[in-house]
Design an enzyme around this catalytic site. Structure first.
Site, short mmCIF file in Angstrom:
data_model
loop_
_atom_site.label_atom_id
_atom_site.label_comp_id
_atom_site.label_asym_id
_atom_site.label_seq_id
_atom_site.Cartn_x
_atom_site.Cartn_y
_atom_site.Cartn_z
N SER A 153 -13.50 1.32 3.61
CA SER A 153 -13.53 0.35 2.52
C SER A 153 -14.77 0.54 1.65
O SER A 153 -14.96 1.59 1.06
CB SER A 153 -13.44 -1.07 3.10
N ASP A 202 -1.82 -1.66 2.72
CA ASP A 202 -3.18 -2.20 2.55
C ASP A 202 -3.15 -3.24 1.43
O ASP A 202 -2.92 -2.91 0.27
CB ASP A 202 -4.13 -1.05 2.19
N HIS A 250 -5.34 -2.94 5.88
CA HIS A 250 -6.69 -2.52 5.52
C HIS A 250 -7.59 -2.47 6.75
O HIS A 250 -8.31 -1.50 6.96
CB HIS A 250 -7.27 -3.49 4.49
#
Length: 273
Positions: free
Chosen positions: A95, A224, A253
């Site tokens: 991320s 995601d 995610h």
């Protein structure tokens, strides 16, 4: 517990386990190096040196008011890697951490980086614009900032559901995973959590990606809900010179459950290449 002090006086907490070729892991927002505990053990058990830090303002690092931006995050990582005198480093970023390792490799990593792996990473740029119509509207990031400012504790509890895909039919996300997301989120300094939203959503990594001259494995779940694959991995693969895209069907995610097991197996295989 090891700490390193950056050039601007910020204390960065990190873990350093195992021996062998170095693997440096960078976590997502609003987490800490604790998000990588399973990976650190598996990587160290496989004969590598696994290092994971708490980004400034996060976890056990200094609760910073200033420097909560991608350039400073990358500089902090550069200073940590230089402090530990690491070479032939494999960088892994999830991320926001994916953005951090890409910027570090492009701007500071010459002669030190062997290859990269990103998972659910924010590059090239998250926010929607005329040139990035697949991006997420700025109003969504404004809502994140508002949620953090108004009631961070409840916001992190609520965010855990889409983060791990617990809001999908048939999801088997544990309560423990959601609780740990909340626990790590509550360690973030409010100013750092607020400012990091701009860092991960509005930073444009296009030039960093095009300048990379080392291999990169781009891992992303196709469900995601936080960093949609169409605006992220599917664009990143078109910008890098030596990239491989690995899509995880149905994966969210957050790295947990079956997705984590599959990703971890791919991480170990990638390290062994």
């Amino acid at each position: 517990m090891p700490y390193f002090t950056t050039s601007d006086g910020t204390e960065i907490y990190y873990i350093d386990q195992g021996a062998g070729s170095p693997v440096v892991l960078s976590h997502g927002w609003p987490l800490s190096s604790d998000a990588w505990q399973r990976e650190v053990k598996l990587i160290a058990d496989a004969g590598y040196r696994a290092i994971a830090h708490d980004r400034r303002g996060h976890g056990r690092s200094s609760k910073t008011y200033a420097g909560n931006d991608m350039d400073t995050y990358a500089r902090d990582l550069a200073e940590l890697i230089e402090h530990l005198d690491l070479h032939d480093v494999v960088l892994i970023g999830h991320s926001t951490g994916g953005g951090e390792v890409v910027r570090y490799a492009a701007r500071h990593g010459a002669g030190r980086v062997k290859k990269l792996l990103t998972a659910g990473a924010v590059p090239p740029v998250m926010v929607r614009s005329e040139s990035n119509p697949e991006g997420t509207p700025i109003e969504a990031f404004d809502a994140i900032r508002e949620g953090v400012l108004d009631d961070a504790s409840q916001f992190y509890r609520d965010l855990a559901a889409p983060f791990f895909g617990a809001n999908r039919e048939g999801a088997t996300v544990s309560q423990g995973a959601a609780d740990d997301f909340w626990r790590q989120g509550m360690l973030v300094n409010l100013a750092a959590a607020y400012d990091c939203v701009k860092a991960f959503s509005e930073t444009d990594f296009t030039d960093d990606l095009t300048s990379l001259d080392v291999p990169i494995l781009i891992a992303h779940g196709d469900d995601d809900q936080i960093v949609p694959i169409a605006a992220a991995a599917e664009k990143t693969i078109t910008l890098v010179k030596n990239g491989t895209l690995k899509v995880y069907p149905g994966a969210p995610h957050g790295i947990a459950g079956d997705y984590q097991k599959a990703l971890d197996a791919d991480i170990l295989a990638y390290l062994a290449e």
